[in-house]
Design a protein around this motif. Structure first.
Motif, PDB file in Angstrom:
ATOM      1  N   LYS A  50      37.480  -0.863 -60.442  1.00  0.00           N
ATOM      2  CA  LYS A  50      39.003  -1.394 -60.488  1.00  0.00           C
ATOM      3  C   LYS A  50      39.799  -0.786 -59.685  1.00  0.00           C
ATOM      4  N   SER A  51      39.862   0.553 -59.719  1.00  0.00           N
ATOM      5  CA  SER A  51      40.840   1.158 -58.921  1.00  0.00           C
ATOM      6  C   SER A  51      40.817   1.020 -57.410  1.00  0.00           C
ATOM      7  N   THR A  52      39.398   0.929 -57.095  1.00  0.00           N
ATOM      8  CA  THR A  52      38.964   0.846 -55.587  1.00  0.00           C
ATOM      9  C   THR A  52      39.535  -0.454 -55.103  1.00  0.00           C
ATOM     10  N   PRO A  90      50.016   3.411 -59.414  1.00  0.00           N
ATOM     11  CA  PRO A  90      48.734   4.099 -59.580  1.00  0.00           C
ATOM     12  C   PRO A  90      48.438   4.578 -60.616  1.00  0.00           C
ATOM     13  N   GLN A  91      46.980   4.896 -60.768  1.00  0.00           N
ATOM     14  CA  GLN A  91      46.404   5.339 -61.902  1.00  0.00           C
ATOM     15  C   GLN A  91      46.848   7.161 -61.933  1.00  0.00           C
ATOM     16  N   GLU A  92      46.883   7.538 -61.081  1.00  0.00           N
ATOM     17  CA  GLU A  92      47.104   8.959 -61.075  1.00  0.00           C
ATOM     18  C   GLU A  92      48.610   9.195 -60.958  1.00  0.00           C
ATOM     19  N   LEU A 164      49.302  -2.844 -61.672  1.00  0.00           N
ATOM     20  CA  LEU A 164      49.407  -1.442 -62.679  1.00  0.00           C
ATOM     21  C   LEU A 164      47.751  -1.224 -62.895  1.00  0.00           C
ATOM     22  N   ASP A 165      47.450  -0.133 -62.589  1.00  0.00           N
ATOM     23  CA  ASP A 165      46.420   0.272 -62.546  1.00  0.00           C
ATOM     24  C   ASP A 165      46.119   1.133 -63.985  1.00  0.00           C
ATOM     25  N   GLU A 166      45.657   0.690 -64.866  1.00  0.00           N
ATOM     26  CA  GLU A 166      45.630   1.307 -66.233  1.00  0.00           C
ATOM     27  C   GLU A 166      46.818   2.132 -66.678  1.00  0.00           C
ATOM     28  N   PRO A 167      47.757   1.179 -66.780  1.00  0.00           N
ATOM     29  CA  PRO A 167      49.220   1.582 -67.062  1.00  0.00           C
ATOM     30  C   PRO A 167      49.186   2.367 -68.431  1.00  0.00           C
TER      31      PRO A 167
END
Ligand code: ADP
Ligand code: MG
Length: 309
Positions: A50-52, A90-92, A164-167
């Protein structure tokens, strides 16, 4: 002219193995389209890719091959336009600790070439609930505040698409609700939303369309309702009058005794009718005190599609 917000064709990403590690095929030829105006959920277990995928859209990770079209712009041919169409949270939590929230928004706006007259940092700070922290150092912000600031940063250049990555991974209920409210509001205003999650309830609650990704491949992509209908699995939960000693047996029915004494009967409503299940229960000499049926939820669909092979 495409009506898709995002169009991916045969997208591949292979990470080169470092220090003797084997190479990693994170995306193995993904075809995917996201309609404009939708809330689109990219769902998959950890490590699915997913993040990729998100980071390729954001221009943070270089694809190995394939075609990425964002708001009608080919990412290779029109990198500037395709980048301008999308905002990514981003996730981070990577924030420069020396910038205040207002400063961070202004820097971001500068990076995207938003003219001073078109900047709306105060409006964004208000929206994400950081007005009273506008001038505080980022390093003094709580985790929740940082996440809200990242959302704000994704919005400075008025993107058509918000990703939104894993918000809501690891955020408290209050912040989760605030994020959802913001997302709904932005979508009502016409923004296309793409979010990744491994929380099924979240996708079930928020998304119109869902793609399920597993081990670098899209294993399903459909409207939420079709996806839920796909598994047509039903469970009849029977509370018997007295403890069950013999499990009902009939073709197409899978019976299981739960530890609390309830009897679970799983069947496909397309091939087996409820009367047949009830007949099998009576056939096993069981008297029913109480009965109800449960539909498949996204969890069942997800497990069926990502069951390891
Ligand atoms: P997800 O976001 O769905 O959890 P990721 O896209 O982060 O999945 O990761 C997909 C796969 O690619 C995982 O196996 C992960 O370990 C691997 N991976 C991610 N980033 C890198 C990297 N920079 N180098 C090597 N492998 C990576
Ligand atoms: Mg991820």
């Amino acid at each position: 002219m495409t009506q898709d917000a995002i169009h991916l064709q045969a997208l591949r990403k292979t990470y080169i193995g470092k220090r003797g590690q084997p190479e990693k095929h994170a995306l193995k030829g993904v075809d995917l389209h996201v309609p404009r105006g939708s809330v689109f959920g990219l769902l998959g277990p950890n490590g699915a890719g997913k993040s990729t995928l998100i980071n390729i859209l954001a221009g943070l990770v270089l694809k190995t091959s394939g075609k990425v079209t964002i708001w009608g712009f080919d990412q290779d041919a029109n990198p500037r336009q395709s980048r301008a169409a999308i905002g990514v949270m981003p996730q981070e939590l990577n924030l420069d600790p020396f910038f205040s929230p207002r400063g961070a928004l202004e820097v971001q706006a500068g990076l995207y070439g938003v003219p001073k007259t078109e900047r709306r940092s105060d409006e964004i700070l208000e929206m994400v609930g950081l007005s009273d922290k506008a001038n505080a150092y980022a390093r003094t912000l709580s985790g929740g505040m940082r996440r809200r600031l990242l959302l704000g940063k994704a919005l400075v250049h008025h993107p058509h698409i918000l990703v939104l990555d894993e918000p809501t991974a690891g955020v408290d209920i209050e912040l989760r609700q605030m994020l959802w409210e913001n997302i709904r509001k932005l979508n009502d205003q016409g923004m296309t939303i793409i979010l990744t999650t491994h929380y099924l309830e979240e996708a079930e609650e928020m998304c119109d369309e869902i793609a399920i990704i597993n081990q670098g491949s899209v294993v399903a992509r459909d409207t939420k309702n079709n996806l839920l209908g796909r598994l047509d699995a039903k469970t009849m939960v029977v509370h018997p009058d007295s403890p069950v000693t013999v499990l009902p047996q009939a073709p197409g029915i899978e019976a299981e005794l739960r530890s609390d004494g309830a009897l679970l009967l799983r069947y496909q409503s397309r091939v087996t009718r409820a009367e047949q299940v009830l007949a099998a229960i009576h056939g096993a000499g069981i008297t029913i005190r109480d009965v109800k049926t449960e539909e498949a939820d996204l969890q069942d669909v997800f497990l069926a599609l990502t069951a390891s092979t």
